[in-house]
Write an enzyme that holds these catalytic residues in place. Structure first.
Site, short mmCIF file in Angstrom:
data_model
loop_
_atom_site.label_atom_id
_atom_site.label_comp_id
_atom_site.label_asym_id
_atom_site.label_seq_id
_atom_site.Cartn_x
_atom_site.Cartn_y
_atom_site.Cartn_z
N LYS A 22 0.83 -1.21 0.00
CA LYS A 22 0.00 0.00 0.00
C LYS A 22 0.86 1.25 0.00
O LYS A 22 0.62 2.19 -0.77
CB LYS A 22 -0.90 0.00 1.23
CG LYS A 22 -1.70 1.30 1.41
CD LYS A 22 -2.53 1.29 2.67
CE LYS A 22 -1.74 1.68 3.90
NZ LYS A 22 -1.68 3.15 4.09
N ASN A 23 1.89 1.28 0.86
CA ASN A 23 2.68 2.49 1.02
C ASN A 23 3.64 2.75 -0.13
O ASN A 23 4.30 3.80 -0.16
CB ASN A 23 3.45 2.45 2.34
CG ASN A 23 2.54 2.58 3.54
OD1 ASN A 23 1.42 3.10 3.44
ND2 ASN A 23 2.98 2.10 4.69
N CYS A 117 -4.95 13.43 12.50
CA CYS A 117 -4.62 12.02 12.33
C CYS A 117 -4.69 11.34 13.69
O CYS A 117 -4.14 11.85 14.68
CB CYS A 117 -3.23 11.86 11.73
SG CYS A 117 -2.70 10.15 11.54
N ARG A 122 1.21 14.76 11.74
CA ARG A 122 1.96 14.53 10.51
C ARG A 122 1.96 15.83 9.72
O ARG A 122 1.25 15.97 8.73
CB ARG A 122 1.33 13.40 9.69
CG ARG A 122 1.17 12.09 10.41
CD ARG A 122 0.98 10.96 9.43
NE ARG A 122 0.27 9.84 10.01
CZ ARG A 122 0.07 8.67 9.40
NH1 ARG A 122 0.52 8.50 8.18
NH2 ARG A 122 -0.58 7.70 9.98
N ASP A 306 4.92 0.68 12.07
CA ASP A 306 3.73 -0.02 11.58
C ASP A 306 3.66 -1.47 12.05
O ASP A 306 2.65 -2.14 11.80
CB ASP A 306 3.68 0.02 10.05
CG ASP A 306 3.15 1.35 9.52
OD1 ASP A 306 2.72 2.19 10.33
OD2 ASP A 306 3.17 1.55 8.28
N ARG A 398 -8.31 -0.61 4.87
CA ARG A 398 -7.43 0.39 4.26
C ARG A 398 -6.07 -0.19 3.89
O ARG A 398 -5.41 0.33 2.98
CB ARG A 398 -7.22 1.58 5.21
CG ARG A 398 -8.43 2.47 5.41
CD ARG A 398 -8.07 3.63 6.32
NE ARG A 398 -6.82 4.24 5.87
CZ ARG A 398 -5.81 4.55 6.68
NH1 ARG A 398 -5.89 4.30 7.98
NH2 ARG A 398 -4.72 5.09 6.19
#
Length: 418
Positions: A22-23, A117, A122, A306, A398
């Protein structure tokens, strides 16, 4: 609202294939705006965040075609608007990544500020300051970043803090800038390297990605390309921790072991036998309870933030006492309250969590608060006694593709319910 119902106590066994990262996908989709021809991106995961980024491109008039097997073709030739509205940006902060490409390629951009967030601040000020140093005129009005530039110029940029999206935004902006750009204190994450490789496949001149100094020689135009996104290292780590927590044995395929060495080292400390190949990882816990480990998160190549929540869940049922220190985001222990509902013995002290492992968790209804927190609750449910209901799983959608189906392949008793 969908929930996951998980009956714990099953030892995970079998094989699972990792999806695209995803990133890496999100900045690469944004980077396609720089091309003067169609771009085809393969190994794209089917995730809510990816769908949001595609919707944003379509809103601007970009032609996007999604093919079978999650190959996405992006053609920015008919782009009509250079605006990223709040209703899309608020659902996914990575939307800020269109700022650099739009400004560099089309000379203007209007991007909503992302807003709050859940896991911490961020700020986008480093993105703005870097673009201003490259000659952009930028104002912030009515909640939007409004940027203009005839053509950006190369600059020597020194980032105050390590920022992944900041590094990516400025790298994309510099790809079509006039002259030479240097980004100091750049993020070293593998996803930054993947973006650089993508840009270079279009004809960009990016060197040094993966180090803290990236150099970009601007070119006048970038062409189309066909590029495959790297495997998701966080999904890889999540399945490995799940196997460790349940005493299982799994083979993770189509991954990249070299980019999760910090995670593998901690799993070995926890007692896992790990064998790696070029694109696979096998973990075997031999039906033994994991040992507690100490974790301190840091930018790559350190231990990834993460993966912090997943190791918090593992430590909660491990043998011993482990301390987890979160150095990247200030509000990333929200999963702890939910784990405590399942019996976990966790004490928060500042940026650290001290976890006394217990023999077993007890199922309870829990609620996800963010993407990785939701993953930790699923892992806890897999190891708990009884049926755990995980609510608000739109967070997990997500970042994890078909998570319940993949765990079912490994023997887990998990299903999605409404």
């Amino acid at each position: 609202m969908d929930k996951l119902a998980i009956t714990g106590g099953v030892r995970l066994q079998g094989e699972v294939r990792v999806s695209g990262a995803k990133n890496a996908t999100l900045p690469i989709l944004a980077g396609a705006l720089l091309a003067d021809g169609p771009v085809t991106i393969g190994n794209v995961p089917h995730l809510n965040d990816v769908t949001t980024m595609i919707a944003l491109l379509v809103r601007m008039g970009v032609d996007v075609t999604v093919h079978d097997g999650m190959r996405v073709e992006v053609d920015p030739g008919n782009i009509q608007h250079y605006r990223a509205p709040y209703e899309l940006v608020k659902t996914m902060r990575a939307s800020i990544l269109v700022l650099g490409p739009l400004l560099s390629r089309f000379g203007e951009a209007e991007v909503s500020l992302p807003g709050g967030c859940a896991i911490g601040a961020r700020p986008v000020d480093l993105h703005v300051a870097g673009l201003q140093a490259m000659g952009a005129e930028i104002s912030i009005e009515d909640g939007f970043i409004r940027a203009r530039a005839d053509r950006l110029k190369g600059a020597h940029l020194v980032l105050d803090i390590v920022t992944v999206t900041g590094t990516e935004n400025l790298m994309m902006a510099a790809a079509l800038a006039k002259g030479h750009t240097v980004i100091e204190n750049a993020a070293r994450e593998p996803e930054v390297v993947d973006l650089a490789n993508f840009l270079n496949s279009m004809g960009a001149r990016v060197r040094g990605a993966g180090t803290n100094r990236i150099e970009i020689e601007g070119v006048s135009a970038l062409g189309g390309t066909d590029y495959n996104v790297m495997p998701d290292r966080i999904e890889t780590g999540t399945f490995l921790v799940a196997a460790a927590m349940t005493g299982g044995r799994i083979l993770v395929k189509r991954t990249r072991p070299a980019v999760i060495e910090a995670v593998l080292a901690k799993l070995r400390d926890a007692g896992a036998d790990i064998v790696i190949g070029e694109d696979w990882i096998e973990l075997d816990m031999h039906a033994v309870r994991p040992k507690s480990v100490d974790i301190s998160t840091a930018p790559y190549p350190g231990f990834p933030t993460d993966m912090q929540a997943q190791f918090t869940a593992m430590n909660s049922i491990a043998d011993g006492v482990g301390t987890i220190t979160e150095n990247v985001f200030e509000n990333r222990f929200m999963h702890v309250l939910e784990l405590q509902r399942m019996g976990a013995d966790i004490k928060i002290a500042g940026h650290s969590a001290v976890i006394h492992g217990i023999a077993g968790l007890t199922a309870a209804p829990v609620m996800a608060t963010d993407l990785r927190a939701s993953a930790s609750l699923v892992l806890a449910g897999l190891a708990a006694d009884g049926e755990t209901l995980v609510d608000r799983i739109y967070h997990i959608d997500r970042g994890y593709e078909c998570i319940e189906e993949k765990f079912q392949q490994l023997g887990a008793l998990i299903r999605r319910i409404v």
